[in-house]
Design a protein around this motif. Structure first.
Motif, PDB file in Angstrom:
ATOM      1  N   MET A 171       9.675  34.518  60.417  1.00 35.46           N
ATOM      2  CA  MET A 171       9.525  34.264  61.839  1.00 35.46           C
ATOM      3  C   MET A 171       8.593  33.086  62.079  1.00 35.46           C
ATOM      4  N   LYS A 172       8.927  32.294  62.724  1.00 37.62           N
ATOM      5  CA  LYS A 172       7.818  31.068  63.243  1.00 37.62           C
ATOM      6  C   LYS A 172       7.272  31.540  64.471  1.00 37.62           C
ATOM      7  N   SER A 173       6.034  30.883  64.418  1.00 35.70           N
ATOM      8  CA  SER A 173       5.213  31.408  65.720  1.00 35.70           C
ATOM      9  C   SER A 173       5.149  30.574  66.885  1.00 35.70           C
ATOM     10  N   TYR A 174       5.501  29.396  66.946  1.00 36.52           N
ATOM     11  CA  TYR A 174       5.701  28.511  67.940  1.00 36.52           C
ATOM     12  C   TYR A 174       4.169  28.307  68.776  1.00 36.52           C
ATOM     13  N   ALA A 175       3.054  28.638  67.883  1.00 35.83           N
ATOM     14  CA  ALA A 175       1.860  28.455  68.629  1.00 35.83           C
ATOM     15  C   ALA A 175       1.541  26.891  68.861  1.00 35.83           C
ATOM     16  N   PRO A 176       0.642  26.694  69.776  1.00 34.05           N
ATOM     17  CA  PRO A 176       0.436  25.303  70.288  1.00 34.05           C
ATOM     18  C   PRO A 176       0.004  24.298  69.255  1.00 34.05           C
ATOM     19  N   GLY A 177       0.683  23.256  68.908  1.00 34.19           N
ATOM     20  CA  GLY A 177       0.431  22.404  67.908  1.00 34.19           C
ATOM     21  C   GLY A 177       1.092  22.488  66.888  1.00 34.19           C
ATOM     22  N   SER A 178       2.026  23.639  66.717  1.00 28.81           N
ATOM     23  CA  SER A 178       2.777  23.827  65.627  1.00 28.81           C
ATOM     24  C   SER A 178       4.128  23.025  65.574  1.00 28.81           C
ATOM     25  N   PRO A 179       4.707  22.557  64.458  1.00 22.98           N
ATOM     26  CA  PRO A 179       5.688  21.748  64.467  1.00 22.98           C
ATOM     27  C   PRO A 179       6.885  22.239  64.890  1.00 22.98           C
ATOM     28  N   GLU A 180       7.161  23.724  64.579  1.00 28.70           N
ATOM     29  CA  GLU A 180       8.226  24.319  65.354  1.00 28.70           C
ATOM     30  C   GLU A 180       8.295  24.432  66.653  1.00 28.70           C
ATOM     31  N   ARG A 181       6.980  24.347  67.500  1.00 31.04           N
ATOM     32  CA  ARG A 181       6.895  24.288  68.925  1.00 31.04           C
ATOM     33  C   ARG A 181       7.382  23.010  69.302  1.00 31.04           C
ATOM     34  N   ALA A 182       6.885  21.760  68.692  1.00 25.04           N
ATOM     35  CA  ALA A 182       7.399  20.429  69.110  1.00 25.04           C
ATOM     36  C   ALA A 182       8.882  20.316  68.953  1.00 25.04           C
ATOM     37  N   ALA A 183       9.492  20.908  67.628  1.00 28.27           N
ATOM     38  CA  ALA A 183      10.867  20.698  67.537  1.00 28.27           C
ATOM     39  C   ALA A 183      11.772  21.605  68.605  1.00 28.27           C
ATOM     40  N   LEU A 184      11.156  22.751  69.010  1.00 24.31           N
ATOM     41  CA  LEU A 184      11.846  23.485  69.994  1.00 24.31           C
ATOM     42  C   LEU A 184      11.736  22.751  71.456  1.00 24.31           C
ATOM     43  N   GLN A 185      10.667  22.290  71.650  1.00 26.33           N
ATOM     44  CA  GLN A 185      10.499  21.620  72.957  1.00 26.33           C
ATOM     45  C   GLN A 185      11.351  20.377  73.040  1.00 26.33           C
ATOM     46  N   ALA A 186      11.382  19.722  71.797  1.00 20.07           N
ATOM     47  CA  ALA A 186      12.349  18.328  71.765  1.00 20.07           C
ATOM     48  C   ALA A 186      13.876  19.021  72.033  1.00 20.07           C
ATOM     49  N   ALA A 187      14.267  19.978  71.370  1.00 17.05           N
ATOM     50  CA  ALA A 187      15.454  20.447  71.550  1.00 17.05           C
ATOM     51  C   ALA A 187      16.140  20.937  72.920  1.00 17.05           C
ATOM     52  N   LEU A 188      14.940  21.737  73.717  1.00 20.06           N
ATOM     53  CA  LEU A 188      15.142  21.799  75.120  1.00 20.06           C
ATOM     54  C   LEU A 188      15.376  20.641  76.075  1.00 20.06           C
ATOM     55  N   ALA A 189      14.344  19.727  75.743  1.00 18.73           N
ATOM     56  CA  ALA A 189      14.461  18.610  76.528  1.00 18.73           C
ATOM     57  C   ALA A 189      15.850  17.884  76.454  1.00 18.73           C
ATOM     58  N   GLU A 190      16.213  17.782  75.132  1.00 15.02           N
ATOM     59  CA  GLU A 190      17.645  17.238  75.020  1.00 15.02           C
ATOM     60  C   GLU A 190      18.770  18.033  75.420  1.00 15.02           C
ATOM     61  N   MET A 191      18.681  19.194  75.392  1.00 14.25           N
ATOM     62  CA  MET A 191      19.799  19.916  76.146  1.00 14.25           C
ATOM     63  C   MET A 191      19.721  19.849  77.388  1.00 14.25           C
ATOM     64  N   GLN A 192      18.508  20.020  78.194  1.00 12.51           N
ATOM     65  CA  GLN A 192      18.444  19.775  79.563  1.00 12.51           C
ATOM     66  C   GLN A 192      18.994  18.207  79.828  1.00 12.51           C
ATOM     67  N   ALA A 193      18.688  17.389  79.347  1.00 16.93           N
ATOM     68  CA  ALA A 193      19.173  15.911  79.748  1.00 16.93           C
ATOM     69  C   ALA A 193      20.708  15.971  79.368  1.00 16.93           C
ATOM     70  N   GLN A 194      21.225  16.748  78.319  1.00 14.36           N
ATOM     71  CA  GLN A 194      22.679  16.375  78.379  1.00 14.36           C
ATOM     72  C   GLN A 194      23.576  17.328  79.079  1.00 14.36           C
ATOM     73  N   ALA A 195      22.913  18.475  79.724  1.00 12.42           N
ATOM     74  CA  ALA A 195      23.788  19.299  80.540  1.00 12.42           C
ATOM     75  C   ALA A 195      24.351  18.748  81.942  1.00 12.42           C
ATOM     76  N   PRO A 196      25.382  19.522  82.158  1.00 10.99           N
ATOM     77  CA  PRO A 196      26.114  20.399  81.759  1.00 10.99           C
ATOM     78  C   PRO A 196      27.044  20.019  80.790  1.00 10.99           C
ATOM     79  N   PHE A 197      27.228  21.058  79.767  1.00 13.53           N
ATOM     80  CA  PHE A 197      28.132  20.874  78.706  1.00 13.53           C
ATOM     81  C   PHE A 197      29.405  21.461  79.132  1.00 13.53           C
TER      82      PHE A 197
END
Length: 597
Positions: free
Chosen positions: A70-96
Motif C-alpha cells: 500500500m502507498k500512503s499518499y502522505a503530503p510531499g510523497s511521490p505517489e501523491r504528486a503522481a495521483l494528483q497529476a493523473a486526476l488533473a489530466e483526467m479532469q482536463a480530458q473529460a468527458p471520455f
C-alpha cells in the motif's frame, strides 16, 4: 484383495507392480521444484485438449504471490504528486467516451448515457448502451472463444492475469485510481485500497488459488491404474453483474471464472463505467483473448434478463442488492428446463453490519474503529458498520468520543486529499439516505447526536450522521441504508447474551460483525452466540477491510451465497470436475474370485 480381479490376474498385477517399482527407483532425478516456473497442472488438466497444438514441456509453479504494498499518499510523497497529476489530466480530458466491446471490437449504437462525477455532477464519461441483439452477439462470440480459451495451458492463462496485476500496479495505477475517485467518489486512500491493491491481489491470488485447485488430485491409485481429475470450465457462458462501489469487484467478477477457463459476459454498473473499461483494456493488453470477456453496458433488467434466458447461460457471478439477486434467482429457477446444466449462482448482496460491544471493551478503540467502519467511503460498503450495540456502563465515554471524533471529519470533493468523507454516488442514493435521516429527525424514539445535514447543490454530500434509538426495531437499525448513517442501541451491561440474541434476529443479513471486549472469555462466548450472524467476523477490529489472501469475503442469509471472493472456494464454483481412471493392464476374465469353486 484387489477389487474386480480374478485370482490369476492378481499374480500378473503383482509382477507388474514390482517391475514398476524397480523402474521408479532407477529413474533419473527430477528437477528441483524451485527451478520450475508456473503450474504442474498443465499436463494433467489440459493434455486431452491441447497436446498436439500446445505441447506441455514442463511442470510449472507460479511465482510466489504477496499482497500489493500500500502507498500512503502522505503530503510531499511521490505517489501523491503522481495521483494528483493523473486526476488533473483526467479532469482536463473529460468527458471520455466508452464503447461496447464485443470480441475486442468497439461498437457504437448511438444510444448514449452518462457517468457523472458525484463531487460536482460534471460528466466524466459517456458510454454506449447495448441492446438484446448486441448481447446475443456477445454471447455467440464468447461461446466461439470458449474452446480455445479452455484449452490454453494454465501457465499461459495464469500469466495473463499476473501480467495484468503488474500493469495495474505500475503502469496504470494512478489512471485507474483517478477514474475510481472521480467516477465513484472515493478519496485517495479508498481508491488505493480498491482500484490498485485489491484488484491486483485478486488477479495474483486467483492464479495461486487456481493452481491449488488443479493440484487437488486423487490420493490413491490401485496397481495398474492411474486416477486423475480435470477441472473443466462450465458449458456455456458466465454472466458477471458488478456494482459501482468497488472497481476491484468489477474486475474480479469476470476474471475469477475466466482464469478457470470460462468465458464471461460482463454487465458493468453505470456509475463505474470508466474504471471498469480501463480494467478491460488492461486485461486485453496483458493478452486476454478478445472474446473471453465481453463488455456490455446498458439497461440492467433488459440485458440481464435476456442473458439468463439463453440456453447457454451457465452461471451468474453477482454483487449488488438483495432484492435484485432474489429476483434473478427466481428467474433462473423458472428457466431451469432450458439450460444444459444447472447454472452456478454466486452472489454477494446486502448487509446490516454491526459492532457488538461488551462491557469490558476499550472505549477508545470502539470509538475509532466504529467511526472508520461506519463512515469510510460514506458507508457505501456492503461491510460498513451501520448499527452498534453499546453497554450502558461504557456509553457516556463512547458517546462523548463519537461526537468529538465525528467533528474532525472533513466532507468534500475527492480532489481535496484532506477530506475523509466524499460524495455519495448519485441523486438516488442521496435522496434515499436523506429520507432515513429525516425519518429519524421526526421519530420520538430516536435522537441524532451528530450530523444530520446534507447538501446536493454541487455534489452529493451528506454529513456523517449518528442516531441513538431506544427502539431495538427502529427503521435505521433494521433496513440497509448504504450511506454514512450509524444507529446505536444502548443496552444494560449485564444483558450481553440477550442483546446478542436480539441483534442476531434484528436483521435478515449476515455479512460482517465486529465484537469488542478485553475479556477473552467474553470474546469466546460472544463469538459462539453470534456464530451465524456474519460470514466475516472481527475481534476488536472494525467490520470493514477484508484483504484478499487474508480474509476470504462473503456472507450468508440475505447477504449472499458466501462463496468467498478472494479464495479457492470461489474458483471451485466455476469448474465442473471430471474424474478419469486409466487402466494399464488387460482384464483376463469377467468372473469375480468368489465365482470360482
Amino acid at each position: 484383495m484387489l477389487r474386480g480381479t480374478t485370482v490369476g490376474a492378481r499374480s500378473t498385477l503383482r509382477l507388474a507392480a514390482r517391475a514398476a517399482t524397480a523402474a521408479y527407483k532407477t529413474r533419473p532425478a527430477p528437477l528441483p521444484l524451485r527451478s520450475l516456473s508456473v503450474s504442474f497442472l498443465s499436463y494433467r488438466t489440459h493434455h486431452l485438449y491441447s497436446t498436439m497444438a500446445n505441447p506441455q514441456l514442463g511442470l510449472f509453479t507460479i511465482p510466489a504471490v504477496e499482497n500489493e504494498p500500500m502507498k500512503s499518499y502522505a503530503p510531499g510523497s511521490p505517489e501523491r504528486a503522481a495521483l494528483q497529476a493523473a486526476l488533473a489530466e483526467m479532469q482536463a480530458q473529460a468527458p471520455f467516451h466508452v464503447p461496447i466491446v464485443i470480441n475486442g471490437e468497439q461498437i457504437k449504437t448511438g444510444k448514449v448515457a452518462q457517468q457523472l462525477n458525484p463531487s460536482d455532477k460534471s460528466v466524466l464519461c459517456t458510454y454506449e448502451e447495448a441492446d438484446v441483439a448486441l448481447l446475443n452477439k456477445a454471447i455467440d462470440g464468447a461461446l466461439k472463444a470458449r474452446a480455445a480459451w479452455e484449452a490454453m495451458p494454465f501457465a499461459d492463462r495464469a500469466a495473463i492475469f499476473l501480467k495484468a496485476a503488474d500493469l495495474l500496479s505500475q503502469k496504470y495505477r494512478y489512471k485507474v485510481m483517478a477514474a475510481t475517485m472521480l467516477g465513484q467518489g472515493k478519496n485517495a486512500w479508498q481508491a488505493e485500497i480498491d482500484a490498485a491493491a485489491e484488484l491486483a491481489d485478486f488477479w495474483r491470488f486467483n492464479a495461486q488459488y487456481a493452481q491449488d485447485v488443479y493440484k487437488q488430485q486423487p490420493i490413491k491409485n490401485a496397481p495398474g491404474n492411474w486416477n486423475r481429475v480435470e477441472y473443466r470450465s462450465l458449458e456455456g457462458f458466465i454472466l458477471a453483474v458488478s456494482p459501482f462501489n468497488f472497481t476491484a469487484i468489477g474486475g474480479n467478477l469476470g476474471s475469477a471464472p475466466a482464469i478457470m477457463g470460462n468465458v464471461v459476459v460482463w454487465k458493468p454498473a453505470p456509475a463505474a463505467i470508466l474504471s471498469n473499461y480501463l480494467v478491460l483494456e488492461i486485461l486485453h493488453e496483458a493478452g486476454l483473448p478478445k472474446g473471453v470477456l465481453q463488455f456490455i453496458p446498458g439497461d440492467a433488467p433488459t440485458l440481464v434478463g435476456a442473458a439468463i434466458d439463453s440456453p447457454d447461460f451457465a452461471g451468474l457471478h453477482f454483487t449488488g442488492s438483495t432484492a435484485v439477486f432474489k429476483k434473478l434467482w427466481k428467474d433462473i429457477a423458472m428457466n431451469v428446463d432450458k439450460y444444459k446444466n444447472y447454472p452456478r449462482v454466486v452472489g454477494e448482496t446486502g448487509g446490516k453490519n454491526m459492532h457488538m460491544v461488551h462491557k469490558s471493551a476499550d472505549p477508545r478503540q470502539v470509538v475509532l474503529q466504529t467511526i472508520r467502519s461506519a463512515f469510510e467511503y460514506q458507508g457505501q460498503k456492503c461491510s460498513a458498520c451501520s448499527r452498534a450495540y453499546i453497554p450502558d456502563n461504557l456509553w457516556p465515554e463512547i458517546k462523548a468520543g463519537l461526537i468529538a471524533e465525528a467533528k474532525r471529519i472533513k466532507v468534500g470533493p475527492v480532489t481535496d486529499f484532506t477530506n475523509f468523507v466524499t460524495p455519495v454516488i448519485n441523486q438516488f442514493a442521496f435522496d434515499k439516505i436523506k429520507g432515513f435521516i429525516e425519518y429519524a429527525k421526526a421519530a420520538k424514539d430516536a435522537e441524532i447526536i451528530s450530523g444530520g445535514t446534507y447538501d446536493d447543490s454541487k455534489g452529493y454530500f451528506i454529513q456523517p450522521t449518528i442516531i441513538v434509538t431506544t427502539n431495538p426495531a427502529f427503521k435505521t437499525l433494521t433496513d440497509e441504508i448504504f450511506g454514512p448513517v450509524l444507529t446505536i442501541y444502548v443496552y444494560p451491561a449485564d444483558q450481553f447474551d440477550e442483546t446478542c440474541a436480539l441483534a442476531d434476529k434484528t436483521s435478515p443479513y449476515a455479512l460482517t460483525c465486529a465484537l469488542f471486549a478485553t475479556d477473552r472469555q467474553a470474546l469466546v462466548h460472544g463469538a459462539n452466540l453470534l456464530r451465524h450472524a456474519a460470514g466475516n467476523f472481527y475481534l476488536n477490529d472494525k467490520s470493514t477491510g477484508a484483504v484478499v489472501g487474508q480474509q476470504p469475503f462473503g456472507g450468508s442469509r440475505a447477504s449472499g451465497t458466501n462463496d468467498k471472493a478472494g479464495a479457492a472456494m470461489n474458483l471451485l464454483r466455476w469448474v465442473s470436475a471430471r474424474a478419469i481412471k486409466e487402466n494399464f493392464l488387460p482384464l483376463p476374465d469377467f468372473l469375480y474370485p468368489s465365482n470360482h469353486q
